[in-house]
Enzyme design. Structure first.
Site, mmCIF file in Angstrom:
data_model
loop_
_atom_site.group_PDB
_atom_site.id
_atom_site.type_symbol
_atom_site.label_atom_id
_atom_site.label_comp_id
_atom_site.label_asym_id
_atom_site.label_seq_id
_atom_site.Cartn_x
_atom_site.Cartn_y
_atom_site.Cartn_z
ATOM 1 N N PHE A 117 3.749 -5.017 -9.890
ATOM 2 C CA PHE A 117 4.059 -4.128 -8.780
ATOM 3 C C PHE A 117 2.735 -3.688 -8.149
ATOM 4 O O PHE A 117 1.692 -3.736 -8.807
ATOM 5 C CB PHE A 117 4.835 -2.899 -9.282
ATOM 6 N N GLN A 237 5.388 8.550 2.520
ATOM 7 C CA GLN A 237 5.109 7.130 2.292
ATOM 8 C C GLN A 237 5.955 6.217 3.164
ATOM 9 O O GLN A 237 7.177 6.371 3.216
ATOM 10 C CB GLN A 237 5.382 6.779 0.825
ATOM 11 N N HIS A 239 7.027 2.479 3.274
ATOM 12 C CA HIS A 239 7.069 1.285 2.429
ATOM 13 C C HIS A 239 6.796 0.082 3.314
ATOM 14 O O HIS A 239 7.355 -0.016 4.407
ATOM 15 C CB HIS A 239 8.448 1.178 1.766
ATOM 16 N N LEU A 249 15.414 -1.322 2.443
ATOM 17 C CA LEU A 249 14.318 -1.633 1.543
ATOM 18 C C LEU A 249 14.378 -3.059 1.010
ATOM 19 O O LEU A 249 15.420 -3.525 0.545
ATOM 20 C CB LEU A 249 14.365 -0.646 0.362
ATOM 21 N N GLU A 252 9.197 -4.073 -3.483
ATOM 22 C CA GLU A 252 7.863 -4.572 -3.781
ATOM 23 C C GLU A 252 7.927 -5.628 -4.889
ATOM 24 O O GLU A 252 7.016 -6.442 -5.037
ATOM 25 C CB GLU A 252 7.037 -3.373 -4.256
ATOM 26 N N ARG A 283 0.918 0.832 -1.436
ATOM 27 C CA ARG A 283 1.803 0.756 -0.272
ATOM 28 C C ARG A 283 1.148 1.235 1.019
ATOM 29 O O ARG A 283 1.383 0.666 2.086
ATOM 30 C CB ARG A 283 3.070 1.575 -0.548
ATOM 31 N N HIS A 370 9.947 5.930 3.623
ATOM 32 C CA HIS A 370 10.501 5.669 2.305
ATOM 33 C C HIS A 370 10.488 6.837 1.341
ATOM 34 O O HIS A 370 11.470 7.085 0.647
ATOM 35 C CB HIS A 370 9.732 4.504 1.697
#
Lengths: 597, 235
Positions: A117, A237, A239, A249, A252, A283, A370
């Protein structure tokens, strides 16, 4: 008084944090969990890629590495004592989920399978490390289901489809909450010794978002209106990979399994922005890179999107270029069949919403709003703290996305949100139950539902010349454009002027549904009020912070400024205005340095 | 494109019975049925009531009948159903208001199958995970996908005709635990679903499998449960 319920602990929200808090609090105190949704509908269920813990099930890993990565990911704004606490608890937290039955994917040896990730690295080699424990690409779904099931097993009291409207604070202590039962429209007072907010985030203030309709900042806005501070609200944030226009979404985990980002010229551009970990940078770094490509004319067909390429032949081509290997040292290879098993929902979303097959076609993506890094300030035990001295407010707790511990600082690492829910939900539940054992119930105000009634009455008695839906749409557009990934003084000042106008216009909204049963028009309008409050705090704090750090990127102040800004923002509502203060960042082992991926 | 959206309406505080309202909308063919409902609510009639949350098919709030079939409004696009669209509440559960039905009986059925992991044996000596091979994990993978939207249960003729049938969703949950190699309550669950309100009411109409927005092969899962109750074996 009708509809008064007494509990030791009341939890507001039934996602991962609320359920964990409810589960733990109920073991030591009479506990209720109140949610505006059925618990399994909570937004935790939309989390896909994984929950991190440094098991090292397939390769070397350590909680210290996880801690450092999270500190670096936070752009040094996270409190290092809290981050270390979370990363040390991570292994036991994930094991506890497994012991509760969570169906993690498995290694050939039968242990929990882990994947790469963004921002999670081997601290010696600097290469990505497999730290994200997952159940296909529906890890959040399995967490919310498993925790709800354990709560049922333990006979936790649920009040489903009750919207909390107001927090009762008496003599400087928590005294309960007021909620409306959606099915009847009746107000209920939950008289309690301790209140835990686990109400989630507020991504719905932005036009393009991965967040559920329910994510309207209710908890943060209620706390704000009660005069409690909010911390680091300027940090939100984006994404990197949301489905173009829809914002849905795309985990990731796709890049964790080897997917890469490709611009309109067919170039893999992350090599320019993050030469070491490339597509697996933090991110904020990846979202800015995508935006930069688009702004410099390298979007696809001149549009505001780029591609995410997860076709097996591409994955293997780039893996070979990167020298990527399996844990046993053999070259990394993957088939379409394996990818389908690892990412079934991603394949499904692409098919349903775009009509494309990601095994043979590239996915059009753009950054999507996000995650709320800021929120109600707490310490690492979930206690709400209300000043720069971290003074705890008796009986009041918060956990999960609505809280700011702060472990995510200026930018959260992927997979740390699910970890946050489980670790701090548990501690908030434990602390609240412990507090309730020695605390007395505060006397309720004479008319506890007065505040809630006043909020609803306002929405029923406006002049009616304004439409909530229109205000909402304008707000989302302006917040996304002017208080989004890139920000500057001019844009934010303009946004603040508009927010003031919308707030004035909002006073003229009058809902048309005069009924009591499932009056969703009334609730949606009330939620808009929350979003306007939260938007104002975000824009004001973002304008105030004259540097760039993590998810807060100022075009007019492009550099991080540790001399003046290595500190948390605290904002209060005072006399109808926003007052801003600060508190220091806790730095233990890791001195701030330049952040390179 | 121009579409005609016909929506079932019922306000318990005003109406004696339900009726339909028709809205003419100019929309994109890639818009979700949920987007259309939001458009109506925002601009044409704020009183229209429905549940929704995630808007991309993972929370299970907005199951409803769209052109006669159970679907999620957020996972169905205009181009999937054409320009004449009829939206109605799920069948078999009491209508509370417009597209909102009473979900309590549905969740009550869910709670009957012991919908939680049971393993009272000591943890492994190292305190770590209970081991499970990828093959054992794959055995119940599909039934872990259920989002409790009720599309399956409310498409089932046996459920419509019965006061106490568990319904497909509760059986899917039973399957998720019964075929989990780590779980120890399979016998109890098999007992529960063997009662007259359980498996015996399934007449393999396949409606549930057709309705599932998560593409769970529900009829197949129920078949596996039937076999397990007959043989007493779970593997």
């Amino acid at each position: 008084m009708a509809n008064v319920h007494q509990f030791d602990v009341v939890v507001v929200g039934a996602g991962g944090a609320g359920l964990m808090a409810g589960l733990y609090a109920s073991r030591g105190a009479k506990t209720a969990v109140i949610s505006k949704l059925y618990p399994t509908r909570s937004h935790t269920g939309a989390a896909q890629g994984g929950i991190s813990a440094a098991f090292g099930n397939t390769e070397e890993d350590h909680p210290e590495w996880h801690t450092y990565d999270s500190v670096k990911g936070s752009d040094y704004l996270g409190d290092q004592d809290a981050i270390e606490f979370m990363c040390n608890e991570a292994i036991d937290a994930v094991l506890e989920l497994e012991h509760m039955g969570l169906p993690f994917d498995r290694t050939p040896e039968g242990r929990i399978l882990q994947r790469n990730f963004g921002g999670h690295t081997n601290n010696v080699t600097g290469k990505p490390v497999r730290r994200a424990c997952h159940a296909a690409d529906r890890t959040g779904h399995m967490i919310v289901q498993t925790l709800y099931q354990q709560c049922l097993k333990n006979k936790v009291n649920f009040f489903d489809e009750y919207q909390v409207l107001d927090l009762l604070l008496v003599n400087g202590k928590a005294a309960g909450v007021v909620a409306v039962e959606l099915a009847t429209g009746e107000l209920h007072t939950f008289h309690a010794k301790a209140v835990i907010f686990a109400t989630g985030g507020h991504g719905r203030i932005f036009e393009v978002t991965s967040n559920a309709y329910a994510y309207t900042g209710d908890g943060a806005a209620i706390a704000w209106r009660c005069g409690l501070p909010l911390e680091d609200m300027e940090f939100f944030q984006f994404h990197p990979t949301g489905i173009y226009k829809l914002g849905i979404l795309i985990t990731e985990g796709v890049r964790g399994e080897g997917g890469v980002l490709i611009n309109g010229k067919g170039e893999r551009f992350m090599t320019k922005y993050a030469p070491h970990v490339k597509d697996l940078a933090s991110r904020d770094v990846v979202s800015r890179a995508i935006y930069t490509e688009i702004r410099e004319g390298r979007g696809v067909n001149g549009q505001n999107y780029v591609y995410l390429d997860a076709r097996p032949e591409s994955v293997m081509k780039y893996a070979a270029e990167d020298g990527r290997t399996n844990p046993d040292g053999s070259p990394y290879k993957i088939t379409a069949e394996e990818l389908l098993k690892k990412l079934p929902d991603i394949v499904d979303f692409n098919r349903v919403y775009l009509g494309i097959d990601p095994m043979t076609q590239m996915m059009p993506i753009q950054p999507t709003a996000h995650y709320t890094m800021g929120g109600i300030p707490t310490n690492k035990f979930g206690e709400v703290v209300v000043d720069d001295q971290n003074t705890a407010y008796p009986g009041l707790y918060a956990a999960g996305e609505c809280a700011c511990v702060s472990i995510h600082g200026a930018n959260r690492l992927g997979t740390n949100s699910l970890l946050d829910l489980v670790v701090f939900g548990k501690h908030a539940g434990l602390r609240a139950a412990e507090y309730a054992r020695q605390a007395d119930l505060q006397n309720l105000p004479d008319d506890p539902t007065e505040g809630a009634r006043a909020q609803f009455d306002g929405l029923r008695s406006g002049s009616g010349k304004e439409n909530a839906f229109d205000i909402s749409r304008e707000m989302k557009k302006v917040m996304f454009e002017d208080v989004g990934i890139y920000r500057n003084e001019k844009g934010m000042k303009s946004a603040l002027e508009k927010i003031a106008e919308w707030k004035e216009r909002f006073r003229h909204v009058r809902i048309t549904d005069t009924g009591r049963i499932f009056n969703t028009e009334l609730l949606n309008a009330w939620e808009l009020g929350n979003m306007l409050d939260v938007s104002e705090v975000i824009a004001e704090c973002a304008l105030n912070r004259t540097e760039s750090r993590g998810g807060h990127s100022r075009e007019d102040f492009p550099n991080r400024d540790d001399v003046n800004w290595l500190k948390h923002t605290l904002a209060w509502k005072k006399d109808g205005k926003i007052e801003i203060g600060y508190k220091p960042v806790v730095i233990t082992k890791y001195q701030p340095k330049e952040r390179v991926y | 494109m121009q579409v005609t959206l016909k929506v079932f309406r019922y306000n318990p505080e005003k109406d004696r019975r339900g009726h339909y309202e028709t809205y003419n909308l100019d929309v994109e063919e890639t818009e979700r049925i949920l987007d259309l409902l939001e458009l109506v609510k925002g601009h044409l009639d704020g009183t229209l009531s429905f549940r929704r949350s995630c808007a991309h098919g993972v929370c299970g709030s907005d199951a409803m009948r769209i052109n006669g079939r159970n679907m999620l409004a957020c996972k169905t696009l205009v181009r999937d159903v054409g320009d004449r669209i009829t939206v109605e509440p799920l069948l078999g559960l009491k209508i509370i208001k417009d597209l909102i039905v009473d979900m309590e009986p549905f969740f009550d059925n869910y709670k009957r199958v012991l919908p939680w992991f049971v393993n009272d044996s000591p943890l492994p000596p190292d305190g770590k995970e209970r081991l499970q091979s990828p093959e054992q994990r794959a055995r119940f993978d599909e039934t872990t996908k259920c989002i409790l939207c009720a599309a399956c249960t409310t498409s089932c003729p046996s459920f419509w005709g019965s006061d106490d049938y568990l319904g497909p969703a509760a059986l899917v949950t039973a399957h998720r635990f019964i075929f989990d190699s780590r779980d120890e309550a399979a016998a109890q669950r098999l007992q529960i679903i063997s009662e007259t309100s359980g498996l015996a009411r399934c007449h393999t109409a396949y409606n549930c499998t057709m309705a599932c927005p998560r593409e769970i092969h529900i009829t197949k899962a129920i078949g596996e449960l039937k076999l397990a109750t007959l043989t007493g074996k779970v593997d």
